[in-house]
Design a protein around this motif. Structure first.
Motif, short mmCIF file in Angstrom:
data_model
loop_
_atom_site.label_atom_id
_atom_site.label_comp_id
_atom_site.label_asym_id
_atom_site.label_seq_id
_atom_site.Cartn_x
_atom_site.Cartn_y
_atom_site.Cartn_z
N SER A 77 0.82 -1.21 0.00
CA SER A 77 0.00 0.00 0.00
C SER A 77 0.85 1.26 0.00
O SER A 77 0.45 2.30 -0.53
CB SER A 77 -0.93 0.01 1.22
OG SER A 77 -1.82 -1.09 1.18
N ALA A 78 2.05 1.17 0.60
CA ALA A 78 2.96 2.32 0.58
C ALA A 78 3.40 2.64 -0.84
O ALA A 78 3.62 3.81 -1.18
CB ALA A 78 4.18 2.04 1.46
N PHE A 101 -0.35 10.76 0.71
CA PHE A 101 0.28 9.45 0.95
C PHE A 101 -0.40 8.72 2.09
O PHE A 101 -0.76 7.54 1.97
CB PHE A 101 1.77 9.63 1.25
CG PHE A 101 2.45 8.35 1.69
CD1 PHE A 101 2.92 7.44 0.75
CD2 PHE A 101 2.58 8.05 3.04
CE1 PHE A 101 3.52 6.26 1.15
CE2 PHE A 101 3.17 6.87 3.45
CZ PHE A 101 3.66 5.97 2.50
N LEU A 102 -0.57 9.41 3.21
CA LEU A 102 -1.09 8.76 4.41
C LEU A 102 -2.51 8.24 4.21
O LEU A 102 -2.82 7.09 4.56
CB LEU A 102 -1.07 9.75 5.58
CG LEU A 102 -1.63 9.23 6.91
CD1 LEU A 102 -0.81 8.06 7.41
CD2 LEU A 102 -1.67 10.35 7.95
N LEU A 103 -3.39 9.05 3.62
CA LEU A 103 -4.78 8.65 3.46
C LEU A 103 -4.94 7.55 2.41
O LEU A 103 -5.77 6.66 2.56
CB LEU A 103 -5.64 9.86 3.11
CG LEU A 103 -5.74 10.93 4.20
CD1 LEU A 103 -6.56 12.12 3.73
CD2 LEU A 103 -6.35 10.34 5.48
N GLU A 158 -2.60 21.82 -6.72
CA GLU A 158 -1.17 21.57 -6.54
C GLU A 158 -0.73 21.67 -5.09
O GLU A 158 0.22 21.01 -4.68
CB GLU A 158 -0.36 22.56 -7.38
CG GLU A 158 -0.40 22.29 -8.87
CD GLU A 158 0.43 23.30 -9.64
OE1 GLU A 158 1.39 22.89 -10.32
OE2 GLU A 158 0.12 24.51 -9.55
N ASP A 159 -1.40 22.50 -4.30
CA ASP A 159 -1.00 22.68 -2.91
C ASP A 159 -1.63 21.65 -1.97
O ASP A 159 -1.56 21.78 -0.75
CB ASP A 159 -1.34 24.09 -2.42
CG ASP A 159 -2.83 24.41 -2.55
OD1 ASP A 159 -3.55 23.62 -3.19
OD2 ASP A 159 -3.26 25.45 -2.02
N THR A 160 -2.24 20.60 -2.55
CA THR A 160 -2.73 19.49 -1.73
C THR A 160 -1.55 18.86 -1.00
O THR A 160 -0.51 18.58 -1.60
CB THR A 160 -3.44 18.44 -2.60
OG1 THR A 160 -4.54 19.04 -3.27
CG2 THR A 160 -3.96 17.28 -1.76
N SER A 161 -1.70 18.61 0.27
CA SER A 161 -0.61 18.07 1.09
C SER A 161 -0.15 16.71 0.57
O SER A 161 -0.94 15.77 0.45
CB SER A 161 -1.07 17.94 2.54
OG SER A 161 -0.14 17.22 3.31
N ILE A 196 3.11 6.76 -5.36
CA ILE A 196 2.77 7.20 -6.72
C ILE A 196 1.57 8.14 -6.70
O ILE A 196 1.50 9.09 -7.49
CB ILE A 196 2.49 5.99 -7.62
CG1 ILE A 196 3.74 5.11 -7.75
CG2 ILE A 196 2.03 6.44 -9.00
CD1 ILE A 196 4.93 5.80 -8.39
N ALA A 197 0.65 7.94 -5.77
CA ALA A 197 -0.54 8.80 -5.70
C ALA A 197 -0.18 10.25 -5.43
O ALA A 197 -0.89 11.16 -5.87
CB ALA A 197 -1.49 8.29 -4.61
N THR A 198 0.92 10.50 -4.73
CA THR A 198 1.30 11.88 -4.41
C THR A 198 1.64 12.69 -5.66
O THR A 198 1.61 13.93 -5.62
CB THR A 198 2.52 11.91 -3.47
OG1 THR A 198 3.65 11.30 -4.10
CG2 THR A 198 2.20 11.18 -2.17
N PHE A 199 1.94 12.04 -6.76
CA PHE A 199 2.25 12.75 -8.00
C PHE A 199 1.00 13.31 -8.68
O PHE A 199 1.10 14.18 -9.54
CB PHE A 199 2.98 11.84 -8.98
CG PHE A 199 4.42 11.56 -8.62
CD1 PHE A 199 5.42 12.46 -8.96
CD2 PHE A 199 4.77 10.42 -7.93
CE1 PHE A 199 6.74 12.21 -8.63
CE2 PHE A 199 6.08 10.16 -7.60
CZ PHE A 199 7.08 11.06 -7.94
#
Length: 516
Positions: free
Chosen positions: A123-124, A289-291, A281-284, A129-132
């Motif tokens: 899941s990590a 990643f965590l959610l 773009e300013d989404t944490s 990859i989701a953070t991109f």
């Protein structure tokens, strides 16, 4: 929508005034009424057009510019965790858990530990990859171009399509098996396959707005029926019996189970960024990643542990064993037997739950076709999605009696390339783009993207290492065969390690002599 309603009311008032002013002229009144009807028809058409544009996503893999994205909010963050919880708290992952005791001969404890740590790591990969997505506005397989290069990235896009085909096949098979078991065999598995596929197609063609809305709530009925299943079947779980085989064989089977449970959640990484391209773009990045990690981990872990428990009870429960002879889906239905008719209802809800898993995969599959080249990019997403559904529906109908083989071989095989690609992406970001960063607007400019020779070489050599260490029905690598009586699947670990060691020096040479 309020503007459209106002237009309609304004037109009604205007038409009524014209009829009144027309006096006794019947012909003029009829003409005005005809105009009135035409105005209503026009406004109705505009209303439908408005709804279509609001509810349907027409964009393909083209980058979403910053001005078209939505600002972060609590609701947007809730979407992140609910999307992945809904997509993975499903029946197909319950049946995946059956493999630990049933195929690998592992105890409940061994299977549960392998599943837990495998899911945490896998899941990590998706979370990373989701953070991109918010950062770039690009889909996952477009992001691959910044590591793999213009041409080699199409290998990843093609493999991603294969992954999503595989999930579509698995999901439709599970749905068909459960429906057939609920109907006591009077409904064929193929009928269930088609039903699941059609519903998935209807949701997917509408695109992101409907997908996020559906996935926001889909986990609720799934969690309810799985908790009911745990209550019914839990007392029959065998948590005492040990793993079978000698020490080396058990160690090899633990490694294979761990790799399988890592491969399953990590395979979502190839679509991880797809669902966040409309986030600002300013989404944490840390919250993204965590959610994502938390939603996927919670969904997978509960489903897998429940499947592991069911598998341990099969040798001791006569009705479960009889169901296991029919299909893995029938085992899930047998777990509800104490509830009689209400149990059948719960099984139907569980069957429909695989839609939540299949919808994101089908969506990503349609996008994958557009990443294969310039001419596929011109094909509307709805046609790519429709083709995907047709293909995996046929595959599901044909492979409906071979679910365990598809799970065991397909997921592990797909895990090889996913982990290699993630390792290369991580090294590209941390080593070579730590200062320069990315120009995401260059997503479709061949001359400004990497050549990809270094990534391709590392990717292929990593695959070679994976082949030497793989353990599948159709091929057992010479290194894999050295562990235990039945060998162990180490392809994922060896392949990603070889690629990680080779990529940095090769990429350094590529930048030095080619410049990009």
């Amino acid at each position: 929508m309020a503007n459209i309603t106002a237009d309609i009311e304004k037109a009604d008032g205007k038409a009524a005034t014209e009829v009144h002013d027309s006096g006794s002229s019947g012909q003029d009144a009829c003409s005005v009424r005809d105009d009135h009807v035409e105005q209503h028809a026009s406004l109705l058409a505009r209303s439908w057009q408005f709804l279509y544009l609001e509810l349907t996503e027409t964009r393909g893999v083209q980058r979403v510019p910053p001005e078209e994205r939505q600002e972060p909010s609590v609701s947007r963050y809730v979407q992140m965790i609910s999307l992945w919880a809904s997509a993975n708290l499903t029946a197909n992952h319950v049946t995946l858990g059956l493999l630990g005791p049933s195929v690998y001969g592992l105890s409940f404890l061994d299977s549960a530990l392998c599943a837990t740590f495998g899911v945490i790591v896998g899941s990590a990969c998706t979370g990373y990859i989701a953070t991109f997505g918010p950062q770039s506005g690009n889909r996952s397989m477009i992001i691959a171009r910044y590591t793999m290069g213009w041409w080699p990235s199409r290998i990843c896009a093609l493999l991603n399509i294969v992954i999503m085909f595989g999930y579509g096949c698995i999901d439709t098979i599970i749905g068909g098996q459960v429906l057939s078991a609920v109907a006591d065999g009077e409904v064929s598995v193929v009928a269930g396959v088609v039903i699941i596929a059609v519903i998935c197609w209807l949701i997917t063609v509408l695109g992101m707005p409907v997908i996020h809305t559906y996935e926001k709530y889909a986990w609720i009925p799934q969690a309810a029926v799985l908790l009911i299943l745990a209550g019914c079947a839990g007392p029959h779980f065998d948590i005492i019996s040990p793993s079978t085989g000698n020490t080396a064989t058990i160690a090899g089977n633990r490694l294979s189970m761990f790799a399988l449970c890592l491969s399953a959640p990590s395979s979502w990484a190839s679509a991880g960024a797809d669902f966040y391209v409309y986030f600002a773009e300013d989404t944490s990045r840390s919250m993204t990643f965590l959610l994502t990690w938390l939603g996927e981990t919670l969904g997978y872990m509960f489903a897998l542990l429940l499947g592991i428990g069911l598998a341990t009870g099969i040798p001791h429960q006569q009705n479960w064993a009889a169901a296991d002879d029919i299909s893995p889906g029938a085992v899930l239905v047998a777990g509800f037997d104490p509830l009689n008719r209400f149990g059948k209802f719960c099984a139907v809800v569980l069957m429909l739950g695989v839609i939540a898993n299949n919808v994101p995969g089908t969506y990503a599959c349609g996008l994958g076709f557009q990443c294969l080249g310039s001419w596929p990019l011109k094909v509307p997403r709805i046609f790519c999605t429709t083709l995907s559904v047709i293909i995996y529906t046929i595959c599901g109908a044909v492979g409906r009696n071979h679910l365990y083989d598809i799970f065991q071989n397909f997921l592990s095989l797909m895990g090889y390339w996913i982990t290699i690609w993630i390792v290369l992406t991580l090294e590209e970001q941390l080593i070579f783009r730590r200062k320069s960063g990315y120009n995401w607007a260059d997503w479709n400019t061949k001359s400004k993207l990497p050549i990809g020779l270094a990534a391709l070489a590392a990717f292929l050599i990593g695959w070679a290492g994976a082949v030497l260490c793989m353990n599948q029905v159709y091929y057992v690598g010479p290194i894999s065969n050295l562990i235990g009586d039945d060998g162990s699947d180490m392809g994922l670990f060896v392949g990603s390690s070889w690629a990680a060691l080779l990529f940095p020096p090769l990429r350094y040479l590529e930048l030095k002599y080619i410049g990009r």
